[in-house]
Enzyme design. Structure first.
Site, PDB file in Angstrom:
ATOM      1  N   THR A  41       4.855  16.049  -1.617  1.00  0.00           N
ATOM      2  CA  THR A  41       5.871  16.099  -0.573  1.00  0.00           C
ATOM      3  C   THR A  41       6.213  14.686  -0.104  1.00  0.00           C
ATOM      4  O   THR A  41       5.391  13.779  -0.159  1.00  0.00           O
ATOM      5  CB  THR A  41       5.407  16.945   0.625  1.00  0.00           C
ATOM      6  N   GLY A  42       7.440  14.515   0.330  1.00  0.00           N
ATOM      7  CA  GLY A  42       7.882  13.198   0.798  1.00  0.00           C
ATOM      8  C   GLY A  42       7.712  12.130  -0.256  1.00  0.00           C
ATOM      9  O   GLY A  42       7.146  11.072   0.001  1.00  0.00           O
ATOM     10  N   SER A  43       8.238  12.392  -1.452  1.00  0.00           N
ATOM     11  CA  SER A  43       7.938  11.508  -2.589  1.00  0.00           C
ATOM     12  C   SER A  43       9.151  10.813  -3.193  1.00  0.00           C
ATOM     13  O   SER A  43       9.153  10.467  -4.372  1.00  0.00           O
ATOM     14  CB  SER A  43       7.214  12.307  -3.676  1.00  0.00           C
ATOM     15  N   SER A  75      -4.514   8.388   7.144  1.00  0.00           N
ATOM     16  CA  SER A  75      -4.343   6.969   7.458  1.00  0.00           C
ATOM     17  C   SER A  75      -5.578   6.448   8.170  1.00  0.00           C
ATOM     18  O   SER A  75      -6.339   7.221   8.777  1.00  0.00           O
ATOM     19  CB  SER A  75      -3.122   6.790   8.367  1.00  0.00           C
ATOM     20  N   TYR A 124       0.844   9.923  16.667  1.00  0.00           N
ATOM     21  CA  TYR A 124       0.758   9.771  15.209  1.00  0.00           C
ATOM     22  C   TYR A 124      -0.703   9.756  14.777  1.00  0.00           C
ATOM     23  O   TYR A 124      -1.099  10.462  13.846  1.00  0.00           O
ATOM     24  CB  TYR A 124       1.457   8.483  14.774  1.00  0.00           C
TER      25      TYR A 124
END
Length: 264
Positions: A13-15, A141, A154
């Site tokens: 996803t988001g690639s 992250s 976030y």
């Protein structure tokens, strides 16, 4: 080294850019049938063409989908009912003082960063268990363990991803399915490059000077002392997605350049 990914179906996803694109390209080079995802068909098509130009024999398709609500996940699932490898990479962020983050922003970041992966994993897990093989990977992250004061919401979503990945792994113990999270550090993605360029122009400094000052002041614990490349992050993800990583499960794996000082 043969990672035994040939023929495996992978959704990233988001690639269409950045870390996600590098992961999709790396998986395709290793022989996986990769599905690229982005919010618009234009960006999806461009990413597919870029991967094919890098590896002419790559099996790559694309699915446009926006994960800002549950409809996005449902649309992707409808077009791609089963996968062997799920890489939950899509994510959004925004710097904002904690006292100025309204409920709406908390919910918006949770929808994209956390619930997109929850919804996809919940669906694809059944098929993986039926085959007794699968890989679920959340791109988290270093902000998950070192919550950034400038964007607390976030950081909390990144922490949640680690918890979800571990919980899924616990729920499939003893099977051939693994679930892990990847803690990426400061990475030279599309957004970071733009940030550095803007800062250099604003401060009338070179990009090299801005990068050096960033690691001296903003991320002084970095051992790498530079931004990681997207390919360096993708290399870790590709291994975790492979047949060879079967003993790596429920882990939060760091590709953070040594920013996090904790030994464990």
């Amino acid at each position: 080294m043969d990672l035994k990914l040939t023929g495996k179906v992978a959704l990233v996803t988001g690639s269409t850019a950045g870390i996600g694109f590098a992961i999709a390209r790396s998986l395709a080079v290793e022989g996986a049938h990769v599905y690229v995802n982005g919010r618009t068909q234009e960006r999806v098509s461009a990413a597919m063409a870029a991967i094919r130009s890098h590896a002419a024999k790559a099996e790559v398709d694309g699915i446009a989908g926006d994960f800002s609500d549950s409809a996005g996940a449902q649309a992707v699932i409808a077009k791609l009912p089963a996968v062997d490898v799920l890489v939950n990479n899509v994510g959004i962020f925004e710097p904002k003082p904690f006292t100025e983050i309204p409920d709406e922003d908390w919910y918006r970041l949770f929808e994209v960063n956390v619930m997109s992966g929850v919804r996809l994993a919940r669906h694809y897990l059944a098929g993986m268990l039926k085959k007794n093989w699968g890989r679920i990977i959340f791109i988290s992250s270093e902000s998950a363990v070192q919550i950034p004061a400038e964007m607390v919401h976030y950081g909390v979503t990144k922490t949640a991803q680690i918890a979800v990945a571990r919980g899924i792994a616990e729920s499939v113990a003893g099977s051939g399915v693994t679930s892990n999270s990847i803690l990426a550090g400061p990475t030279e993605s599309e957004g970071v490059v733009g940030f550095v360029e803007a800062m250099a122009k604003q401060q009338k400094k070179s990009q090299e000077e801005v990068q050096k000052e960033f690691f001296e002041h903003a991320r002084p614990t970095s051992l790498l002392k530079r931004f990681a490349t997207v390919d360096e992050v993708a290399a870790m993800v590709t291994f975790v997605a492979s047949e060879l990583s079967s003993a790596t499960n429920g882990a939060a794996l760091r590709v953070d350049g040594g920013v996090v000082r904790a030994i464990l």
